[in-house]
Design a protein around this motif. Structure first.
Motif, PDB file in Angstrom:
ATOM      1  N   ASN A 156       1.110 -11.684  -6.011  1.00 56.01           N
ATOM      2  CA  ASN A 156       2.171 -11.873  -5.962  1.00 56.01           C
ATOM      3  C   ASN A 156       2.707 -12.862  -6.267  1.00 56.01           C
ATOM      4  O   ASN A 156       3.927 -12.771  -5.601  1.00 56.01           O
ATOM      5  CB  ASN A 156       1.498 -11.576  -4.167  1.00 56.01           C
ATOM      6  CG  ASN A 156       0.883 -10.624  -3.374  1.00 56.01           C
ATOM      7  OD1 ASN A 156       1.082  -9.556  -4.087  1.00 56.01           O
ATOM      8  ND2 ASN A 156       0.268 -10.788  -2.226  1.00 56.01           N
ATOM      9  N   ARG A 203      -1.818  -4.378  -7.261  1.00 58.04           N
ATOM     10  CA  ARG A 203      -1.078  -4.217  -6.462  1.00 58.04           C
ATOM     11  C   ARG A 203      -0.123  -2.828  -5.417  1.00 58.04           C
ATOM     12  O   ARG A 203       0.812  -3.360  -4.353  1.00 58.04           O
ATOM     13  CB  ARG A 203       0.677  -2.962  -8.188  1.00 58.04           C
ATOM     14  CG  ARG A 203       0.559  -2.256  -8.279  1.00 58.04           C
ATOM     15  CD  ARG A 203       1.231  -1.241  -9.233  1.00 58.04           C
ATOM     16  NE  ARG A 203       1.268  -0.405  -9.750  1.00 58.04           N
ATOM     17  CZ  ARG A 203       0.889  -0.060 -10.844  1.00 58.04           C
ATOM     18  NH1 ARG A 203       0.478  -0.949 -11.405  1.00 58.04           N
ATOM     19  NH2 ARG A 203       0.563   1.099 -11.101  1.00 58.04           N
ATOM     20  N   THR A 213      -1.291  -1.323   0.604  1.00 50.98           N
ATOM     21  CA  THR A 213       0.301  -1.196   0.490  1.00 50.98           C
ATOM     22  C   THR A 213       0.662   0.004   1.815  1.00 50.98           C
ATOM     23  O   THR A 213       1.708  -0.559   2.080  1.00 50.98           O
ATOM     24  CB  THR A 213       0.792  -1.219  -0.672  1.00 50.98           C
ATOM     25  OG1 THR A 213       0.531  -0.423  -1.542  1.00 50.98           O
ATOM     26  CG2 THR A 213       1.274  -2.358  -1.138  1.00 50.98           C
TER      27      THR A 213
END
Length: 170
Positions: free
Chosen positions: A160, A90, A133
């Motif tokens: 995703n 993530r 990210t």
């Protein structure tokens, strides 16, 4: 029963870093030399061959332990482990394209920090650029970098895609 690919514990890609069987190569060579000495006749160097076999096994054992700890790679549906560092999928925004072999310019990710606690990408491995990210660039790495890139890209698309579908369902 087989685990689902999306199961959290399912291993999608793995490189062991080193194999335990390599410890046996030195003692096996000493055993072959001992066998040759027995067949040939004459002086047999029991102590020297035993000592060398144990010494070789000990040094190789240290290398195997270090290889398994520092240059092993494992990709699951949730995490990417490079040596001693584990990165959650993530936290990865995208897998960057491969470097152009014919280009004279380096990609920005090629000078980025390599994952794990080593100072760079280990020998005989190739780096894969990742954008996190938070905007940072890092390098994942593997001996079979093509398969890792494909599996990592597929895992990111699944994670995703799953998160988008979950948001739409709510």
């Amino acid at each position: 029963m087989s685990e689902s690919i999306d199961a959290p514990g399912a291993v999608l890609f793995s490189e062991p870093g080193a194999r335990w069987r390599t410890i046996a190569y030195g003692p096996a060579l000493c055993a072959i030399i001992l066998l040759v000495e027995v067949i040939r006749g004459g002086a047999i160097h029991w102590f020297g061959l035993l000592f060398c076999g144990l010494l070789l096994a000990g040094f190789v054992w240290l290398q195997v332990v270090a290889g398994k700890r520092h240059i092993s790679v494992e990709l699951t549906a949730d995490t990417l482990r490079e040596g001693t560092e584990t990165l959650a999928l993530r936290d990865i925004a995208e897998v960057l394209p491969e470097d152009d072999e014919e280009s004279w310019d380096y990609e920005d990710w090629q000078s980025a920090r390599a994952l794990g606690e080593l100072s760079g990408v280990p020998r005989r491995r190739k780096g894969i650029g990742l954008k996190l990210t938070d905007g940072r660039l890092v390098q994942a790495w593997a001996r079979d970098h093509v398969t890792l890139r494909a599996e990592l890209t597929a895992a990111l698309e699944r994670s995703n895609g799953g998160s988008v579908e979950e948001k739409e369902a709510q």
